[in-house]
Design a protein around this motif. Structure first.
Motif, PDB file in Angstrom:
ATOM      1  N   GLY A   1     -63.492  -1.956 -72.126  1.00 22.01           N
ATOM      2  CA  GLY A   1     -62.118  -1.522 -72.382  1.00 22.01           C
ATOM      3  C   GLY A   1     -61.879  -0.086 -71.961  1.00 22.01           C
ATOM      4  N   ASN A   2     -62.875   0.767 -72.118  1.00 24.85           N
ATOM      5  CA  ASN A   2     -62.733   2.159 -71.685  1.00 24.85           C
ATOM      6  C   ASN A   2     -62.480   2.241 -70.183  1.00 24.85           C
ATOM      7  OD1 ASN A   2     -63.064   3.477 -74.179  1.00 24.85           O
ATOM      8  ND2 ASN A   2     -65.285   3.267 -74.067  1.00 24.85           N
ATOM      9  N   TYR A   3     -63.149   1.394 -69.421  1.00 20.08           N
ATOM     10  CA  TYR A   3     -62.956   1.417 -67.975  1.00 20.08           C
ATOM     11  C   TYR A   3     -61.595   0.855 -67.573  1.00 20.08           C
ATOM     12  CZ  TYR A   3     -67.525   3.175 -66.766  1.00 20.08           C
ATOM     13  OH  TYR A   3     -68.616   3.998 -66.609  1.00 20.08           O
ATOM     14  N   LEU A   4     -61.020  -0.010 -68.391  1.00 22.20           N
ATOM     15  CA  LEU A   4     -59.651  -0.461 -68.133  1.00 22.20           C
ATOM     16  C   LEU A   4     -58.689   0.714 -68.203  1.00 22.20           C
ATOM     17  CD1 LEU A   4     -57.457  -2.603 -67.738  1.00 22.20           C
ATOM     18  CD2 LEU A   4     -57.514  -3.006 -70.212  1.00 22.20           C
ATOM     19  N   ILE A   5     -58.874   1.585 -69.182  1.00 27.76           N
ATOM     20  CA  ILE A   5     -58.014   2.764 -69.320  1.00 27.76           C
ATOM     21  C   ILE A   5     -58.227   3.717 -68.157  1.00 27.76           C
ATOM     22  CG2 ILE A   5     -57.486   4.747 -70.787  1.00 27.76           C
ATOM     23  CD1 ILE A   5     -58.434   3.022 -73.170  1.00 27.76           C
ATOM     24  N   VAL A   6     -59.489   3.924 -67.775  1.00 26.07           N
ATOM     25  CA  VAL A   6     -59.783   4.816 -66.645  1.00 26.07           C
ATOM     26  C   VAL A   6     -59.171   4.267 -65.363  1.00 26.07           C
ATOM     27  CG1 VAL A   6     -61.631   5.785 -65.229  1.00 26.07           C
ATOM     28  CG2 VAL A   6     -61.888   5.684 -67.713  1.00 26.07           C
ATOM     29  N   LEU A   7     -59.288   2.960 -65.159  1.00 23.61           N
ATOM     30  CA  LEU A   7     -58.722   2.338 -63.954  1.00 23.61           C
ATOM     31  C   LEU A   7     -57.204   2.512 -63.922  1.00 23.61           C
ATOM     32  CD1 LEU A   7     -59.881  -1.118 -62.604  1.00 23.61           C
ATOM     33  CD2 LEU A   7     -57.538  -0.368 -62.358  1.00 23.61           C
TER      34      LEU A   7
ATOM     35  N   GLY B   1     -55.263  -1.986 -52.428  1.00 20.29           N
ATOM     36  CA  GLY B   1     -55.463  -1.162 -53.615  1.00 20.29           C
ATOM     37  C   GLY B   1     -56.179  -1.913 -54.721  1.00 20.29           C
ATOM     38  N   ILE B   2     -55.758  -3.155 -54.972  1.00 16.47           N
ATOM     39  CA  ILE B   2     -56.401  -3.964 -56.001  1.00 16.47           C
ATOM     40  C   ILE B   2     -57.861  -4.222 -55.652  1.00 16.47           C
ATOM     41  CG2 ILE B   2     -56.453  -6.275 -57.022  1.00 16.47           C
ATOM     42  CD1 ILE B   2     -53.399  -6.261 -56.941  1.00 16.47           C
TER      43      ILE B   2
ATOM     44  N   ALA C   1     -56.759  -5.370 -60.515  1.00  7.79           N
ATOM     45  CA  ALA C   1     -58.007  -4.686 -60.161  1.00  7.79           C
ATOM     46  C   ALA C   1     -59.051  -4.863 -61.256  1.00  7.79           C
ATOM     47  CB  ALA C   1     -57.739  -3.200 -59.924  1.00  7.79           C
ATOM     48  N   TYR C   2     -58.601  -4.862 -62.509  1.00  7.53           N
ATOM     49  CA  TYR C   2     -59.562  -5.023 -63.605  1.00  7.53           C
ATOM     50  C   TYR C   2     -60.160  -6.424 -63.603  1.00  7.53           C
ATOM     51  CZ  TYR C   2     -61.653  -4.499 -68.208  1.00  7.53           C
ATOM     52  OH  TYR C   2     -62.553  -4.423 -69.238  1.00  7.53           O
ATOM     53  N   LEU C   3     -59.346  -7.415 -63.304  1.00  7.74           N
ATOM     54  CA  LEU C   3     -59.862  -8.782 -63.211  1.00  7.74           C
ATOM     55  C   LEU C   3     -60.920  -8.887 -62.120  1.00  7.74           C
ATOM     56  CD1 LEU C   3     -59.740 -11.739 -64.101  1.00  7.74           C
ATOM     57  CD2 LEU C   3     -57.878 -12.085 -62.459  1.00  7.74           C
ATOM     58  N   VAL C   4     -60.647  -8.248 -60.974  1.00 11.01           N
ATOM     59  CA  VAL C   4     -61.634  -8.228 -59.885  1.00 11.01           C
ATOM     60  C   VAL C   4     -62.920  -7.544 -60.352  1.00 11.01           C
ATOM     61  CG1 VAL C   4     -62.147  -7.294 -57.586  1.00 11.01           C
ATOM     62  CG2 VAL C   4     -59.910  -8.318 -58.048  1.00 11.01           C
TER      63      VAL C   4
ATOM     64  N   HIS D   1     -64.644  -0.904 -56.753  1.00 11.79           N
ATOM     65  CA  HIS D   1     -65.195   0.380 -57.190  1.00 11.79           C
ATOM     66  C   HIS D   1     -65.629   0.314 -58.653  1.00 11.79           C
ATOM     67  CE1 HIS D   1     -65.705   4.769 -57.075  1.00 11.79           C
ATOM     68  NE2 HIS D   1     -65.192   4.767 -58.295  1.00 11.79           N
ATOM     69  N   TYR D   2     -64.767  -0.201 -59.518  1.00 17.04           N
ATOM     70  CA  TYR D   2     -65.110  -0.228 -60.936  1.00 17.04           C
ATOM     71  C   TYR D   2     -66.018  -1.395 -61.291  1.00 17.04           C
ATOM     72  CZ  TYR D   2     -62.321   3.796 -61.912  1.00 17.04           C
ATOM     73  OH  TYR D   2     -61.854   5.089 -61.932  1.00 17.04           O
ATOM     74  N   ALA D   3     -66.127  -2.371 -60.405  1.00 13.29           N
ATOM     75  CA  ALA D   3     -67.106  -3.437 -60.619  1.00 13.29           C
ATOM     76  C   ALA D   3     -68.523  -2.873 -60.636  1.00 13.29           C
ATOM     77  CB  ALA D   3     -66.976  -4.501 -59.526  1.00 13.29           C
ATOM     78  N   THR D   4     -68.759  -1.828 -59.846  1.00  9.32           N
ATOM     79  CA  THR D   4     -70.095  -1.237 -59.817  1.00  9.32           C
ATOM     80  C   THR D   4     -70.431  -0.562 -61.147  1.00  9.32           C
ATOM     81  OG1 THR D   4     -69.241   0.839 -58.862  1.00  9.32           O
ATOM     82  CG2 THR D   4     -69.966  -0.876 -57.327  1.00  9.32           C
ATOM     83  N   TYR D   5     -69.424  -0.054 -61.848  1.00  9.20           N
ATOM     84  CA  TYR D   5     -69.653   0.537 -63.166  1.00  9.20           C
ATOM     85  C   TYR D   5     -69.813  -0.546 -64.229  1.00  9.20           C
ATOM     86  CZ  TYR D   5     -68.413   5.056 -61.158  1.00  9.20           C
ATOM     87  OH  TYR D   5     -68.392   6.195 -60.387  1.00  9.20           O
TER      88      TYR D   5
END
Length: 234
Positions: A152-158, A93-94, A28-31, A100-104
């Motif tokens: 990196g912070n968003y990786l932890i949140v994800l 899910g991915i 998901a983070y890669l996406v 979702h996190y791409a928008t952030y």
């Protein structure tokens, strides 16, 4: 009272499910990293209708709960004529968490790009660089490194959002714990294990991100002081 035998028996099952959680997180983070950059570049398009559509999409996704988006992608999207596509629970899910996190991340990219001095754009035009070459050779190499700690912070949140996938039957850590707890009605042990694994994985990561952010800030400050000295001597 904790039944240690239950905890010992449950740990291998939850530990194996942890790799599903980690795989989903990385996928998901890669996406989000790739699609977030795409959203940023499209949002800067000179074709205003496209930029408005991207802005509306970003605001819509950020304003709706990821669980609702997850249900829509997994259950509702396949029923839409022509464009509907059926996906496995893990793929859905991915894709959902990634978008979702791409928008952030797109906002983080935007802040990094806006921080690039305008002189860099002018120099690229003076050198007759094409637009793609300007982005690849000049702008992105300067815009992305300073925002890596925030990414990196968003990786932890994800990572901490992955238990949502239990709602569509993905067998990640929380789903494994729920199943084990339901088999013997002893939930304290299994949920404690899940909480500890999340803590052991996310806390060191947050420390690493904090260290990277501190190093990056120091690097930026040293570079700024160097520029000031060069300007003063000139």
């Amino acid at each position: 009272m904790i039944d240690w035998q239950v905890a010992i028996d449950a740990f291998p099952v939850i530990f194996r499910a942890m790799f599903v959680t980690l795989g989903i997180t990385l996928g998901a983070y890669l996406v989000s990293v790739v699609f977030g950059l795409v959203l940023t570049l499209l949002g800067r398009s000179s074709f205003k209708p496209l930029a408005w559509c991207v802005y509306g999409f970003v605001q819509f996704v950020r304003s709706t709960p990821p669980l609702v988006q997850l249900f829509f992608v997994y259950y509702a999207w396949p029923q839409i004529p022509v464009v509907g596509v059926s996906m496995s629970a893990v793929t859905a899910g991915i894709a959902t968490l990634g978008i979702h996190y791409a928008t952030y991340l797109s906002e983080i990219y935007r802040s990094g790009i806006n921080a690039v001095p305008k002189g860099q754009w002018e120099a690229s035009r003076a050198l007759n660089f094409s637009r793609p070459k300007t982005w690849i050779k000049v702008i992105l190499p300067q815009a992305i490194p300073p925002v890596i700690p925030m990414m990196g912070n968003y990786l932890i949140v994800l990572f901490k959002e992955t238990p949502l996938l239990m709602a569509i039957s993905v067998y990640e850590m929380l789903a494994a714990a729920r199943e084990l707890g339901a088999s013997n009605f002893q939930y304290t042990e299994v949920y404690t294990i899940v909480g500890l694994l999340f803590l052991l994985l996310s806390y060191p990561s947050s420390l690493l991100v904090g260290y990277a952010e501190k190093r990056m800030n120091n690097r930026i400050q040293r570079k700024a002081k160097k520029v000031e000295k060069e300007q003063a001597s000139a």
